[in-house]
Enzyme design. Sequence first.
Site, PDB file in Angstrom:
ATOM      1  N   VAL A 274       0.830  -1.208   0.000  1.00  7.91           N
ATOM      2  CA  VAL A 274       0.000   0.000   0.000  1.00  7.91           C
ATOM      3  C   VAL A 274       0.865   1.260   0.000  1.00  7.91           C
ATOM      4  CG1 VAL A 274      -1.827   1.264   1.189  1.00  7.91           C
ATOM      5  CG2 VAL A 274      -1.867  -1.240   1.158  1.00  7.91           C
TER       6      VAL A 274
ATOM      7  N   ARG B 266      11.463  -1.430   6.048  1.00  8.02           N
ATOM      8  CA  ARG B 266      12.190  -2.540   6.660  1.00  8.02           C
ATOM      9  C   ARG B 266      13.548  -2.733   5.999  1.00  8.02           C
ATOM     10  NH1 ARG B 266       8.250  -6.987   6.466  1.00  8.02           N
ATOM     11  NH2 ARG B 266       6.570  -6.182   7.725  1.00  8.02           N
TER      12      ARG B 266
ATOM     13  N   GLU C 145     -10.162   6.067   5.485  1.00  5.22           N
ATOM     14  CA  GLU C 145     -10.947   5.527   4.360  1.00  5.22           C
ATOM     15  C   GLU C 145     -10.433   4.175   3.890  1.00  5.22           C
ATOM     16  OE1 GLU C 145     -13.750   4.976   2.319  1.00  5.22           O
ATOM     17  OE2 GLU C 145     -13.850   7.157   2.388  1.00  5.22           O
TER      18      GLU C 145
ATOM     19  N   GLY D  73     -10.979  -1.209   1.004  1.00  2.77           N
ATOM     20  CA  GLY D  73      -9.930  -0.713   0.104  1.00  2.77           C
ATOM     21  C   GLY D  73     -10.293   0.553  -0.632  1.00  2.77           C
TER      22      GLY D  73
ATOM     23  N   LYS E 243     -13.925  -4.269   9.945  1.00  2.00           N
ATOM     24  CA  LYS E 243     -14.465  -3.276   8.992  1.00  2.00           C
ATOM     25  C   LYS E 243     -15.916  -2.951   9.326  1.00  2.00           C
ATOM     26  CE  LYS E 243     -11.292  -5.042   5.474  1.00  2.00           C
ATOM     27  NZ  LYS E 243     -11.117  -6.121   4.491  1.00  2.00           N
TER      28      LYS E 243
HETATM   29  N1  HSE Z   1      -7.431  -9.498   3.770  1.00  2.00           N
HETATM   30  C1  HSE Z   1      -8.286  -8.467   3.275  1.00  2.00           C
HETATM   31  C2  HSE Z   1      -9.253  -9.085   2.268  1.00  2.00           C
HETATM   32  C3  HSE Z   1      -7.469  -7.374   2.650  1.00  2.00           C
HETATM   33  O1  HSE Z   1      -9.119 -10.255   1.906  1.00  2.00           O
HETATM   34  O2  HSE Z   1     -10.174  -8.410   1.862  1.00  2.00           O
HETATM   35  C4  HSE Z   1      -8.103  -6.045   2.681  1.00  2.00           C
HETATM   36  O3  HSE Z   1      -8.418  -5.587   3.935  1.00  2.00           O
END
Ligand code: HSE
Length: 441
Positions: free
Chosen positions: A17, A48, A132, A137, A208
């Site tokens: 991201v 990293r 957001e 996503g 979420k």
């Molecule tokens: N692991 C999450 C998914 C990624 O499969 O939707 C996005 O939050």
Amino acid sequence: MNDMKPINVGLLGLGTVGGGTLTVLRRNAAEITRRAGREIRVTMAAVRNLEKAREFAGSDLILTTHPEDVVNNPDIDIVVELIGGYSPARELVLQAIANGKHVVTANKALMAVHGNEIFKAAQDKGVMVAFEAAVAGGIPIIKALREGLTANRIEWIAGIINGTTNFILSEMRDKGLSFDTVLAEAQRLGYAEADPTFDVEGVDAAHKLTIMAAIGFGIPMQFDKAYTEGISKLTREDIAYAEGLGYRIKLLGIAKRTDKGIELRVHPTLIPAKRLIANVEGVMNAVLVKGDAVGATMYYGRGAGAEPTASAVVADLVDVTRMHTADPEHRVPHLAFQPDALSDEPILSIDEVRTSYYLRLKAHDKPGVLADVTRILADLDISIDAMIQKEPAEGEQQADVIFLTHQAVEKSINRAIAKIEALPSISGKVTKIRMEELGSN
Ligand code: HSE
């Protein structure tokens, strides 16, 4: 307008991201500046691997392996947290806030579990926390809930908000494969995490959902009260039976206002195959929101990936840049409702949830068995909507019988299931899958 000095951004994390964010900001720099009113410039990133990051980021970026360097850098205006997880993300975000920086984050776990603490700290300090990218996503669902639908009393929210599980369910239905086979395929394709528990057990979706419910209903984040059930126990038989009855099974996050309180639940759900949301396949996400004025609205798009998630991160960066100089009182509140106007409406336990059900049982094919089952349901005031009996498989004495019920309270259904399982003519456990109509009325 563009003679204003640039706003300086520090990234915590330059992985999928973070990399996408840098790419989108650079590619669309001119357009974004025209929108934001000033240049948004990433000046520093905590990474990293310095060497790998240098190759990708180029030379006009300060790189460090110490995230504290970013949150403590006085030249940074906005810290973008893309590390994920609870710790050290929480400490770093709180430190950034204490230093008077705005924060943009894609971290759903952090927001759902520590959001209340973080918003309080941000409010005290007069800074913004934007998130957001934490939900679905690239889909601007936070913006829609917080601003676009602000006239409405939100009645319910129902979403496919985990791409990994939606991919698994789509493949199980399409190809008649088992859960384990498709999970292995999802891991091979890089969709599921190496430890896919958060995805397949519904935890990611519950994070979420918690965030959407808080914004939709004006309640604090209450992840600990969300009911969470994943897809690992779903069988291809149930998916096929559901299909035969005109339904699809999706892992839904549902937040619903009722007279008694708020339902907050993630579980596999039968939904009518004709609904648009039932046809959201593969890794795509979709959220349905029912408002009292607007009716049902739906938001669809990519719920993960470098640039889709960066699309949401950059939108937050533009928002924060625009509101940076505004009086904190005049900004959009973190949870859409004024912080002192949040409601203490209770979250209902799953026992109190009222919905309809798909029940599958294995019954001996002999007189009186179904009468026993229907009597148990009737005694508990559970009304049957439909029933089908499948032919017993070759050489078997028992047949799968499926009941679809009208709406009932979960604790009555559980009581009925216990009694049905105790019948001598029924073998094994009863499979229970909740159903939702998701109609616009
Ligand atoms: N692991 C999450 C998914 C990624 O499969 O939707 C996005 O939050």
